[in-house]
Design a protein around this motif. Structure first.
Motif, PDB file in Angstrom:
ATOM      1  N   ILE A 192       0.860  -1.268   0.134  1.00  0.00           N
ATOM      2  CA  ILE A 192       0.042  -0.166  -0.028  1.00  0.00           C
ATOM      3  C   ILE A 192       0.909   1.277  -0.001  1.00  0.00           C
ATOM      4  O   ILE A 192       1.955   1.268   0.843  1.00  0.00           O
ATOM      5  CB  ILE A 192      -0.871   0.033   1.095  1.00  0.00           C
ATOM      6  N   ASN A 193       0.631   2.125  -0.822  1.00  0.00           N
ATOM      7  CA  ASN A 193       1.403   3.501  -1.081  1.00  0.00           C
ATOM      8  C   ASN A 193       0.894   4.677  -0.639  1.00  0.00           C
ATOM      9  O   ASN A 193      -0.085   4.743  -0.808  1.00  0.00           O
ATOM     10  CB  ASN A 193       1.609   3.471  -2.552  1.00  0.00           C
ATOM     11  N   TYR A 225      -2.287   2.644  10.537  1.00  0.00           N
ATOM     12  CA  TYR A 225      -3.399   2.097  11.406  1.00  0.00           C
ATOM     13  C   TYR A 225      -4.135   1.181  10.662  1.00  0.00           C
ATOM     14  O   TYR A 225      -4.397   1.016   9.225  1.00  0.00           O
ATOM     15  CB  TYR A 225      -4.352   3.437  11.918  1.00  0.00           C
ATOM     16  N   GLN A 226      -4.659   0.128  11.349  1.00  0.00           N
ATOM     17  CA  GLN A 226      -5.298  -0.877  10.816  1.00  0.00           C
ATOM     18  C   GLN A 226      -6.695  -0.972  11.528  1.00  0.00           C
ATOM     19  O   GLN A 226      -6.678  -0.790  12.774  1.00  0.00           O
ATOM     20  CB  GLN A 226      -4.708  -2.266  11.146  1.00  0.00           C
ATOM     21  N   GLN A 227      -7.895  -1.238  10.932  1.00  0.00           N
ATOM     22  CA  GLN A 227      -8.984  -1.104  11.057  1.00  0.00           C
ATOM     23  C   GLN A 227      -9.795  -2.366  10.821  1.00  0.00           C
ATOM     24  O   GLN A 227      -9.955  -2.464   9.396  1.00  0.00           O
ATOM     25  CB  GLN A 227      -9.894   0.334  10.771  1.00  0.00           C
ATOM     26  N   PHE A 228     -10.555  -2.776  11.704  1.00  0.00           N
ATOM     27  CA  PHE A 228     -11.423  -4.031  11.431  1.00  0.00           C
ATOM     28  C   PHE A 228     -12.699  -3.610  11.639  1.00  0.00           C
ATOM     29  O   PHE A 228     -12.883  -2.574  12.366  1.00  0.00           O
ATOM     30  CB  PHE A 228     -11.254  -5.393  12.466  1.00  0.00           C
ATOM     31  N   PRO A 229     -13.795  -4.401  10.712  1.00  0.00           N
ATOM     32  CA  PRO A 229     -15.044  -3.737  10.684  1.00  0.00           C
ATOM     33  C   PRO A 229     -15.721  -3.802  12.100  1.00  0.00           C
ATOM     34  O   PRO A 229     -15.617  -4.615  12.977  1.00  0.00           O
ATOM     35  CB  PRO A 229     -15.955  -4.994   9.903  1.00  0.00           C
ATOM     36  N   ALA A 264      -8.572  -6.052   6.422  1.00  0.00           N
ATOM     37  CA  ALA A 264      -8.831  -5.246   7.073  1.00  0.00           C
ATOM     38  C   ALA A 264      -8.808  -3.704   6.244  1.00  0.00           C
ATOM     39  O   ALA A 264      -8.422  -4.061   5.165  1.00  0.00           O
ATOM     40  CB  ALA A 264      -8.011  -4.974   8.283  1.00  0.00           C
ATOM     41  N   THR A 265      -9.097  -2.717   6.914  1.00  0.00           N
ATOM     42  CA  THR A 265      -8.963  -1.203   6.086  1.00  0.00           C
ATOM     43  C   THR A 265      -7.650  -0.840   6.908  1.00  0.00           C
ATOM     44  O   THR A 265      -7.474  -0.941   8.162  1.00  0.00           O
ATOM     45  CB  THR A 265      -9.968  -0.408   6.304  1.00  0.00           C
ATOM     46  N   TYR A 266      -6.640  -0.617   5.852  1.00  0.00           N
ATOM     47  CA  TYR A 266      -5.422   0.194   6.266  1.00  0.00           C
ATOM     48  C   TYR A 266      -5.434   1.634   5.973  1.00  0.00           C
ATOM     49  O   TYR A 266      -5.650   1.993   4.678  1.00  0.00           O
ATOM     50  CB  TYR A 266      -4.180  -0.699   5.626  1.00  0.00           C
ATOM     51  N   ARG A 273      -7.036   7.908   2.607  1.00  0.00           N
ATOM     52  CA  ARG A 273      -8.554   7.538   2.532  1.00  0.00           C
ATOM     53  C   ARG A 273      -8.783   6.120   2.708  1.00  0.00           C
ATOM     54  O   ARG A 273      -9.850   5.497   2.653  1.00  0.00           O
ATOM     55  CB  ARG A 273      -8.974   7.995   1.245  1.00  0.00           C
ATOM     56  N   GLY A 274      -7.805   5.384   3.078  1.00  0.00           N
ATOM     57  CA  GLY A 274      -7.743   3.947   3.263  1.00  0.00           C
ATOM     58  C   GLY A 274      -7.617   2.835   2.188  1.00  0.00           C
ATOM     59  O   GLY A 274      -7.903   3.310   0.933  1.00  0.00           O
ATOM     60  N   THR A 275      -7.079   1.699   2.486  1.00  0.00           N
ATOM     61  CA  THR A 275      -6.992   0.793   1.580  1.00  0.00           C
ATOM     62  C   THR A 275      -7.673  -0.297   2.008  1.00  0.00           C
ATOM     63  O   THR A 275      -7.344  -1.185   3.179  1.00  0.00           O
ATOM     64  CB  THR A 275      -5.474   0.442   1.075  1.00  0.00           C
ATOM     65  N   GLN A 276      -8.982  -0.995   1.400  1.00  0.00           N
ATOM     66  CA  GLN A 276      -9.613  -2.181   1.827  1.00  0.00           C
ATOM     67  C   GLN A 276      -8.837  -3.406   1.584  1.00  0.00           C
ATOM     68  O   GLN A 276      -8.799  -3.743   0.236  1.00  0.00           O
ATOM     69  CB  GLN A 276     -10.788  -2.278   1.595  1.00  0.00           C
ATOM     70  N   LEU A 277      -8.281  -4.133   2.401  1.00  0.00           N
ATOM     71  CA  LEU A 277      -7.256  -5.172   1.843  1.00  0.00           C
ATOM     72  C   LEU A 277      -8.007  -6.860   2.245  1.00  0.00           C
ATOM     73  O   LEU A 277      -8.713  -7.009   3.219  1.00  0.00           O
ATOM     74  CB  LEU A 277      -6.175  -5.365   2.715  1.00  0.00           C
ATOM     75  N   THR A 278      -8.104  -7.426   1.222  1.00  0.00           N
ATOM     76  CA  THR A 278      -8.803  -8.700   1.193  1.00  0.00           C
ATOM     77  C   THR A 278      -7.650  -9.725   0.948  1.00  0.00           C
ATOM     78  O   THR A 278      -7.132  -9.510  -0.102  1.00  0.00           O
ATOM     79  CB  THR A 278     -10.062  -8.651   0.269  1.00  0.00           C
ATOM     80  N   VAL A 279      -7.425 -10.767   2.040  1.00  0.00           N
ATOM     81  CA  VAL A 279      -6.533 -11.862   1.647  1.00  0.00           C
ATOM     82  C   VAL A 279      -7.387 -13.044   1.482  1.00  0.00           C
ATOM     83  O   VAL A 279      -7.984 -13.503   2.369  1.00  0.00           O
ATOM     84  CB  VAL A 279      -5.555 -11.953   2.727  1.00  0.00           C
ATOM     85  N   TRP A 280      -7.230 -13.734   0.335  1.00  0.00           N
ATOM     86  CA  TRP A 280      -8.119 -14.767  -0.134  1.00  0.00           C
ATOM     87  C   TRP A 280      -7.152 -16.006   0.325  1.00  0.00           C
ATOM     88  O   TRP A 280      -6.065 -16.187   0.363  1.00  0.00           O
ATOM     89  CB  TRP A 280      -8.354 -14.971  -1.581  1.00  0.00           C
TER      90      TRP A 280
END
Lengths: 115, 115
Positions: free
Chosen positions: A21-22, A36-40, A86-88, A107-114
């Protein structure tokens, strides 16, 4: 005016992959750059932070790379896990003027790890 | 032990009403903040208090009034609620304020919905 610009907006990574993430900033008064890391349903929590006197900081699987001349910094998550989904947020703060004591967030990055 | 707590967790109210959100921290910190997170997850600082003194007051409608009865508490009162006030409001605290980029600890958030 967005003080800290973050990309991408969303990121999908396979388990075990590297998430990157940049963030970029313009204000040279910034001298503290946390992620910062934010979970729902939860508040943001500090993950890792860096100051511009070093170019890299590593904590476990999380690394911040900092390029002072380019005014850019990035978060690398090695061996990404589903639990990292999570959202970073990147952020910046400084020691003078309008940056003093304020955290400016990307503005945040929604990361999804499959799996 | 919850470090930063907020009440209520959810708040649903009608336009024109007045409501309050309460925040308490048990970390012994000197500085507390209110942030607003909009529907796109953008986090923006609203207010900050240091030792009960208002030190940051962003461009926020004066319908929003913070109050800090002591260092451990920071409340947010909102008059004449509008649809655009719907958001998640986060309280945060940090050891101190200013130059050194102190880590901010966030509460779980209050989801305000104005109908």
């Amino acid at each position: 005016q967005q003080q800290v610009k973050q990309s991408p907006q969303s990121l999908i990574v396979q388990k075990g992959g590297i998430s990157i993430i940049n963030c970029a900033y313009e204000n040279t008064a910034f001298d503290y750059f946390p992620w910062y890391q934010q979970f729902p349903g939860k508040g943001p929590a500090l993950l890792i932070a860096i100051r511009p006197d070093v170019s890299e900081k590593k904590e476990g699987r999380f690394t911040i790379s900092f390029n002072k001349s380019a005014k850019q910094f990035s978060l690398h998550i090695m061996d990404s896990q589903p639990g990292d989904s999570a959202t970073y947020f990147c952020a910046a703060s400084g020691g003078r003027g309008s940056t003093l004591g304020r955290l400016y967030f990307g503005r945040g990055t929604q990361l999804t790890v499959w799996p | 032990d919850t470090a930063v707590s907020q009440t209520p967790k959810y708040l649903v109210t009608q336009m024109g009403n007045d409501k309050s959100i309460k925040c308490e921290q048990n970390l012994g910190h000197d500085t507390m903040y209110w942030y607003k997170q909009d529907s796109k997850k953008f986090l923006k600082i609203m207010f900050s208090y240091n030792n009960k003194e208002l030190i940051i007051n962003e461009t926020v409608p004066n319908r929003f009034s913070p109050k800090s009865p002591d260092k451990a508490h920071l409340n947010l009162h909102i008059n004449s609620l509008e649809l655009g006030d719907s958001a998640v409001y986060f309280c945060a605290s940090s050891q101190d304020w200013g130059r050194f980029g102190y880590e901010q600890y966030f509460g779980p958030g209050t989801r305000l919905t104005v109908t």
